[in-house]
Design a protein around this motif. Structure first.
Motif, mmCIF file in Angstrom:
data_model
loop_
_atom_site.group_PDB
_atom_site.id
_atom_site.type_symbol
_atom_site.label_atom_id
_atom_site.label_comp_id
_atom_site.label_asym_id
_atom_site.label_seq_id
_atom_site.Cartn_x
_atom_site.Cartn_y
_atom_site.Cartn_z
ATOM 1 N N ILE A 28 5.097 -7.249 8.453
ATOM 2 C CA ILE A 28 3.821 -6.525 8.420
ATOM 3 C C ILE A 28 2.982 -7.010 7.241
ATOM 4 O O ILE A 28 1.761 -7.172 7.343
ATOM 5 N N ASP A 29 3.651 -7.251 6.104
ATOM 6 C CA ASP A 29 2.947 -7.772 4.931
ATOM 7 C C ASP A 29 2.302 -9.124 5.241
ATOM 8 O O ASP A 29 1.173 -9.391 4.845
ATOM 9 N N SER A 30 3.027 -9.970 5.982
ATOM 10 C CA SER A 30 2.459 -11.270 6.379
ATOM 11 C C SER A 30 1.310 -11.084 7.369
ATOM 12 O O SER A 30 0.358 -11.869 7.382
ATOM 13 N N SER A 31 1.391 -10.038 8.200
ATOM 14 C CA SER A 31 0.291 -9.734 9.119
ATOM 15 C C SER A 31 -0.963 -9.367 8.341
ATOM 16 O O SER A 31 -2.088 -9.708 8.733
ATOM 17 N N LEU A 49 -3.750 -3.865 1.341
ATOM 18 C CA LEU A 49 -2.381 -4.027 0.856
ATOM 19 C C LEU A 49 -1.782 -2.696 0.428
ATOM 20 O O LEU A 49 -0.613 -2.405 0.693
ATOM 21 N N PHE A 50 -2.593 -1.875 -0.243
ATOM 22 C CA PHE A 50 -2.091 -0.592 -0.745
ATOM 23 C C PHE A 50 -1.618 0.302 0.397
ATOM 24 O O PHE A 50 -0.515 0.875 0.350
ATOM 25 N N PHE A 51 -2.426 0.422 1.432
ATOM 26 C CA PHE A 51 -2.060 1.315 2.529
ATOM 27 C C PHE A 51 -0.922 0.736 3.379
ATOM 28 O O PHE A 51 -0.126 1.484 3.948
ATOM 29 N N ALA A 52 -0.831 -0.590 3.451
ATOM 30 C CA ALA A 52 0.305 -1.198 4.145
ATOM 31 C C ALA A 52 1.606 -0.877 3.407
ATOM 32 O O ALA A 52 2.626 -0.536 4.020
ATOM 33 N N LEU A 67 6.884 -0.414 -2.553
ATOM 34 C CA LEU A 67 6.433 -0.171 -3.919
ATOM 35 C C LEU A 67 5.847 -1.433 -4.543
ATOM 36 O O LEU A 67 4.837 -1.387 -5.258
ATOM 37 N N TRP A 68 6.484 -2.557 -4.264
ATOM 38 C CA TRP A 68 5.999 -3.835 -4.813
ATOM 39 C C TRP A 68 4.622 -4.184 -4.246
ATOM 40 O O TRP A 68 3.734 -4.632 -4.971
ATOM 41 N N VAL A 69 4.440 -3.953 -2.950
ATOM 42 C CA VAL A 69 3.155 -4.234 -2.317
ATOM 43 C C VAL A 69 2.058 -3.371 -2.936
ATOM 44 O O VAL A 69 0.949 -3.845 -3.228
ATOM 45 N N MET A 70 2.353 -2.086 -3.164
ATOM 46 C CA MET A 70 1.358 -1.181 -3.755
ATOM 47 C C MET A 70 1.025 -1.594 -5.185
ATOM 48 O O MET A 70 -0.137 -1.537 -5.601
ATOM 49 N N LYS A 71 2.028 -2.025 -5.936
ATOM 50 C CA LYS A 71 1.789 -2.477 -7.312
ATOM 51 C C LYS A 71 0.869 -3.699 -7.320
ATOM 52 O O LYS A 71 -0.066 -3.787 -8.129
#
Length: 322
Positions: free
Chosen positions: A47-50, A93-96, A193-197
């Motif tokens: 999903i992050d890559s999406s 990115l934050f909401f993902a 958590l890493w994505v939100m940071k």
């Protein structure tokens, strides 16, 4: 200036197409492998890559916008579209990341039964790490060449993705080694958590540019040094620097001997402009206001040499800022 923006737009377009293709492949591989192997962490990584695919599409749109010349509605040009897009990227990115935390947290809190992920999830994660390393390097090099904060932010995001995938790999390994499926949910939680940071860090940088802040004092000192290097130019003050899509816009007041003619003062200002451009790259525009030496007007805003290392911008004359 038009040539610089056109070149920048071309580089952003190439970088965006590279990111679009690479992340599309990685997203399909990870989401497919995650569903097949039963790994929530790998699906989350996919999903992050999406999200990176969406970012690449957004970057292509931005490249078209910033290439437009200045017009009556946008006399400063369209460069700030890149900064706005960077801020928008941080929200995506934050909401993902938040969604991934909610999904994995639900499994952990309510004790949902999770099967141990199978080998395809492990292989997909290894492919992801290799692919993201290449993409992060390419985006950084493109961003450096184009002086693009958006591409540099995207490179930072992809570098974080490498560490993210490494965390997923560790979680998968532990889950398979101990035969405990819920470890995968914990790995997914940490990924979120890493994505939100990362999203918060990107937003802070973009917001600083949108608010015309964050200019390092080193750049201000460079401007003062440039003025002081020009004969008959003195007391640089009311200096304000801001970035427009990675390019510097500088306002500055200087003093010249009061007996100089307008023409002579103009050429002194031109020498100051050249001196600044020799020391600072990627100048968008320099606005120099010339005053007679000994001017006693009450100045407002901006920095002077005395206030640079002592207090924030002041509305007093530099010789009063003690």
């Amino acid at each position: 200036m038009k040539h610089n923006l056109d070149q920048k737009a071309r580089i952003i377009k190439i970088a965006s197409l590279t990111a679009l293709f690479g992340n599309t492949v990685l997203a399909v591989v990870k989401i497919g492998a995650g569903i097949y192997a039963g790994s929530l962490a790998v699906i989350g990584d996919g999903i992050d890559s999406s999200m990176d695919v969406l970012i690449a599409i957004m970057s292509l749109v931005v490249a078209r916008i910033i290439a437009r010349p200045a017009d009556a509605s946008h006399p400063w040009g369209h460069g700030r579209a890149e900064t706005v897009a960077t801020a928008l990227l941080s929200f995506i990115l934050f909401f993902a990341g938040a969604q991934l935390i909610l999904n994995s947290g639900r499994d952990i809190i309510f004790g949902a039964e999770r099967e141990v992920p199978s080998l395809p999830a492990l292989i997909a994660t290894l492919v992801s790490i290799a692919g993201k390393l290449l993409l992060a390097w390419s985006q950084y090099m493109f961003g450096k060449k184009a002086h693009s904060p958006m591409l540099k932010a995207n490179a930072k995001n992809m570098t974080a993705d490498v560490l993210l995938s490494a965390g997923v790999l560790l979680g998968l390994g532990l889950s398979m080694f101990f035969n405990i499926g819920v470890i995968d949910s914990w790995a997914a939680l940490l990924v979120g958590l890493w994505v939100m940071k990362s999203a918060i860090g990107i937003f802070i940088e973009a917001n600083s540019e949108l608010m015309d802040g964050g200019s390092d004092k080193v750049f201000y000192q460079t401007v003062f040094d440039a003025v002081n290097s020009v004969d008959e130019a003195g007391r640089p003050h009311r200096v304000r620097m801001r970035r427009i899509a990675g390019l510097w816009d500088i306002d500055i007041d200087i003093e010249v001997p009061p007996h100089k003619t307008i023409t002579e003062a103009h050429w002194i200002a031109r020498k100051v402009e050249s001196a600044i451009k020799e020391r600072i790259e990627n100048i968008y525009d320099i606005m120099i206001h010339v005053e007679p030496a000994g001017n006693l007007e009450n100045e407002g805003f901006g920095l002077c040499e005395k206030s640079l290392h002592s207090t924030p911008a002041t509305n007093r004359r530099p010789d009063e800022a003690k």
